[in-house]
Write a protein that holds these residues in place. Structure first.
Motif, PDB file in Angstrom:
ATOM      1  N   LEU A 196      21.798 -10.649  33.381  1.00  0.00           N
ATOM      2  CA  LEU A 196      22.992  -9.999  32.842  1.00  0.00           C
ATOM      3  C   LEU A 196      23.086  -8.569  33.369  1.00  0.00           C
ATOM      4  N   PRO A 197      23.550  -8.389  34.605  1.00  0.00           N
ATOM      5  CA  PRO A 197      23.622  -7.031  35.161  1.00  0.00           C
ATOM      6  C   PRO A 197      24.490  -6.114  34.304  1.00  0.00           C
ATOM      7  N   THR A 198      24.039  -4.881  34.138  1.00  0.00           N
ATOM      8  CA  THR A 198      24.771  -3.892  33.338  1.00  0.00           C
ATOM      9  C   THR A 198      25.936  -3.332  34.147  1.00  0.00           C
ATOM     10  N   LEU A 199      27.105  -3.308  33.515  1.00  0.00           N
ATOM     11  CA  LEU A 199      28.302  -2.709  34.110  1.00  0.00           C
ATOM     12  C   LEU A 199      28.541  -1.306  33.559  1.00  0.00           C
ATOM     13  N   ARG A 200      28.338  -1.144  32.256  1.00  0.00           N
ATOM     14  CA  ARG A 200      28.536   0.155  31.604  1.00  0.00           C
ATOM     15  C   ARG A 200      27.456   0.310  30.555  1.00  0.00           C
ATOM     16  N   LEU A 201      26.874   1.510  30.482  1.00  0.00           N
ATOM     17  CA  LEU A 201      25.787   1.779  29.550  1.00  0.00           C
ATOM     18  C   LEU A 201      26.080   3.069  28.796  1.00  0.00           C
ATOM     19  N   VAL A 202      26.192   2.943  27.470  1.00  0.00           N
ATOM     20  CA  VAL A 202      26.492   4.085  26.610  1.00  0.00           C
ATOM     21  C   VAL A 202      25.389   4.203  25.564  1.00  0.00           C
ATOM     22  N   ARG A 203      24.646   5.319  25.588  1.00  0.00           N
ATOM     23  CA  ARG A 203      23.646   5.528  24.529  1.00  0.00           C
ATOM     24  C   ARG A 203      24.407   6.008  23.304  1.00  0.00           C
ATOM     25  N   TRP A 204      24.327   5.219  22.244  1.00  0.00           N
ATOM     26  CA  TRP A 204      25.076   5.500  21.031  1.00  0.00           C
ATOM     27  C   TRP A 204      24.278   6.363  20.058  1.00  0.00           C
ATOM     28  N   SER A 205      22.965   6.118  19.973  1.00  0.00           N
ATOM     29  CA  SER A 205      22.171   6.895  19.018  1.00  0.00           C
ATOM     30  C   SER A 205      20.727   7.012  19.465  1.00  0.00           C
ATOM     31  N   VAL A 206      20.099   8.063  18.946  1.00  0.00           N
ATOM     32  CA  VAL A 206      18.654   8.286  19.083  1.00  0.00           C
ATOM     33  C   VAL A 206      18.176   8.602  17.675  1.00  0.00           C
ATOM     34  N   GLY A 207      17.309   7.746  17.129  1.00  0.00           N
ATOM     35  CA  GLY A 207      16.921   7.919  15.733  1.00  0.00           C
ATOM     36  C   GLY A 207      18.157   7.888  14.851  1.00  0.00           C
ATOM     37  N   ASP A 208      18.301   8.884  13.982  1.00  0.00           N
ATOM     38  CA  ASP A 208      19.458   8.960  13.087  1.00  0.00           C
ATOM     39  C   ASP A 208      20.626   9.729  13.691  1.00  0.00           C
ATOM     40  N   TRP A 209      20.453  10.300  14.871  1.00  0.00           N
ATOM     41  CA  TRP A 209      21.516  11.089  15.499  1.00  0.00           C
ATOM     42  C   TRP A 209      22.413  10.172  16.312  1.00  0.00           C
ATOM     43  N   THR A 210      23.713  10.383  16.233  1.00  0.00           N
ATOM     44  CA  THR A 210      24.663   9.533  16.920  1.00  0.00           C
ATOM     45  C   THR A 210      25.724  10.355  17.649  1.00  0.00           C
ATOM     46  N   VAL A 211      26.351   9.727  18.620  1.00  0.00           N
ATOM     47  CA  VAL A 211      27.407  10.352  19.399  1.00  0.00           C
ATOM     48  C   VAL A 211      28.778  10.115  18.761  1.00  0.00           C
ATOM     49  N   SER A 212      28.810   9.381  17.676  1.00  0.00           N
ATOM     50  CA  SER A 212      30.070   9.069  16.998  1.00  0.00           C
ATOM     51  C   SER A 212      30.866  10.338  16.695  1.00  0.00           C
ATOM     52  N   GLY A 213      32.134  10.342  17.082  1.00  0.00           N
ATOM     53  CA  GLY A 213      33.010  11.468  16.796  1.00  0.00           C
ATOM     54  C   GLY A 213      32.915  12.634  17.763  1.00  0.00           C
ATOM     55  N   ILE A 214      32.079  12.518  18.797  1.00  0.00           N
ATOM     56  CA  ILE A 214      31.938  13.583  19.789  1.00  0.00           C
ATOM     57  C   ILE A 214      32.593  13.115  21.086  1.00  0.00           C
ATOM     58  N   ALA A 215      33.572  13.860  21.564  1.00  0.00           N
ATOM     59  CA  ALA A 215      34.297  13.497  22.784  1.00  0.00           C
ATOM     60  C   ALA A 215      33.395  13.661  24.006  1.00  0.00           C
ATOM     61  N   PRO A 216      33.643  12.902  25.068  1.00  0.00           N
ATOM     62  CA  PRO A 216      32.868  13.075  26.300  1.00  0.00           C
ATOM     63  C   PRO A 216      32.958  14.520  26.798  1.00  0.00           C
ATOM     64  N   GLY A 217      31.802  15.092  27.153  1.00  0.00           N
ATOM     65  CA  GLY A 217      31.736  16.467  27.630  1.00  0.00           C
ATOM     66  C   GLY A 217      31.637  17.497  26.525  1.00  0.00           C
ATOM     67  N   ALA A 218      31.685  17.059  25.262  1.00  0.00           N
ATOM     68  CA  ALA A 218      31.595  17.970  24.115  1.00  0.00           C
ATOM     69  C   ALA A 218      30.250  17.784  23.425  1.00  0.00           C
ATOM     70  N   PHE A 219      29.913  18.743  22.557  1.00  0.00           N
ATOM     71  CA  PHE A 219      28.667  18.632  21.801  1.00  0.00           C
ATOM     72  C   PHE A 219      28.872  19.154  20.389  1.00  0.00           C
ATOM     73  N   ARG A 220      27.962  18.743  19.520  1.00  0.00           N
ATOM     74  CA  ARG A 220      27.893  19.248  18.152  1.00  0.00           C
ATOM     75  C   ARG A 220      26.523  19.875  17.980  1.00  0.00           C
ATOM     76  N   GLN A 221      26.484  21.075  17.403  1.00  0.00           N
ATOM     77  CA  GLN A 221      25.203  21.754  17.182  1.00  0.00           C
ATOM     78  C   GLN A 221      24.819  21.615  15.723  1.00  0.00           C
ATOM     79  N   ILE A 222      23.552  21.266  15.476  1.00  0.00           N
ATOM     80  CA  ILE A 222      23.025  21.166  14.117  1.00  0.00           C
ATOM     81  C   ILE A 222      21.692  21.897  14.057  1.00  0.00           C
ATOM     82  N   SER A 223      21.266  22.216  12.861  1.00  0.00           N
ATOM     83  CA  SER A 223      19.947  22.814  12.647  1.00  0.00           C
ATOM     84  C   SER A 223      19.017  21.738  12.111  1.00  0.00           C
ATOM     85  N   VAL A 224      17.787  21.750  12.613  1.00  0.00           N
ATOM     86  CA  VAL A 224      16.809  20.743  12.196  1.00  0.00           C
ATOM     87  C   VAL A 224      15.610  21.445  11.604  1.00  0.00           C
TER      88      VAL A 224
END
Length: 182
Positions: A154-182
Motif C-alpha cells: 500500500l504505497p503512501t500517497l499523502r502522509l499527515v502527522r495528526w498528533s504526538v502524544g496528546d498534542w494535535t494539529v487540529s485547528g492549526i492552518a498549514p504554516g501556522a503554529f500555536r504556542q503553549i506552556s508545558v
C-alpha cells in the motif's frame, strides 16, 4: 516553564531552520517561525505534512523525540490501493523492514478526512483506487510509515502527522503554529 510550539508543517518544508549545502533554496522552518530559541523535537520528512513540535527545553525535546519513551504518533495516511484485512493485520503485528521488525502499529481504515488542500496536490490515477488509514506508531525510524505501508503493498500517497502524544494539529492552518506552556 518550557515553551512548546505546535506547528502545522506544510508539504515541502524542511524540519530545520537552515538549508545548508543545497544548491537551490528550499523552504525551511525559518520561513514560518520567527520565535527564537526553539528547536524541533523530532523530524518530519520534507514530503510529509502536519504536526511538528518545537520547544526551548532540551529535556522536553529529548523526551518527545527519543523512541525509548514510546510517545504515540498518529498519522492520517492516504495509500494507493484498497487495504484488506491481511495487509492491515501485518501492520498490526509489525512489519519486517531492512532495519528490522517494527513494533506493532494501531491501524484502521477511515473515511477521507477533511484536511487542507495539499500544494502540490497528489497525482490521482483513475484506474487505481486510494484509501485512507489512521495509523499510530511508537517508534520514529526514518520514513517508517511510508516503508511500512509499502511493505504491505500500500504505497503512501499523502502522509499527515495528526498528533504526538496528546498534542494535535487540529485547528492549526498549514504554516501556522500555536504556542503553549508545558
Amino acid at each position: 516553564m518550557a515553551r512548546l510550539l505546535l506547528f502545522n508543517k506544510p508539504y515541502g518544508v524542511l524540519s530545520q531552520f537552515t538549508d545548508k549545502g543545497s544548491p537551490t533554496a528550499r523552504a525551511t522552518l525559518s520561513d514560518h517561525i520567527a520565535v527564537k530559541g526553539v528547536y524541533p523535537a523530532g523530524r518530519l520528512d520534507r514530503d510529509s505534512e502536519g504536526l511538528l513540535l518545537l520547544c526551548d527545553d532540551g529535556k522536553l525535546q529529548a523526551r518527545i523525540a527519543d523512541p525509548r519513551f514510546k510517545l504515540p504518533k498518529t498519522y492520517l495516511v492516504q495509500v494507493e490501493g484498497d487495504p484488506q484485512t491481511p495487509a492491515l493485520d501485518r501492520l498490526r503485528e509489525g512489519v519486517l523492514l531492512n532495519d528490522g521488525l517494527t513494533l506493532p502499529a494501531e491501524v484502521e481504515r477511515i473515511d477521507e478526512p477533511s484536511l487542507w488542500p495539499r500544494d502540490p496536490p497528489i497525482r490521482v490515477r483513475q484506474s487505481v483506487p486510494d484509501s485512507w488509514l489512521r495509523l499510530t506508531i511508537c517508534e520514529g525510524r526514518n520514513r517508517q510509515v511510508r516503508r511500512m505501508t509499502a511493505a504491505v503493498g500500500l504505497p503512501t500517497l499523502r502522509l499527515v502527522r495528526w498528533s504526538v502524544g496528546d498534542w494535535t494539529v487540529s485547528g492549526i492552518a498549514p504554516g501556522a503554529f500555536r504556542q503553549i506552556s508545558v
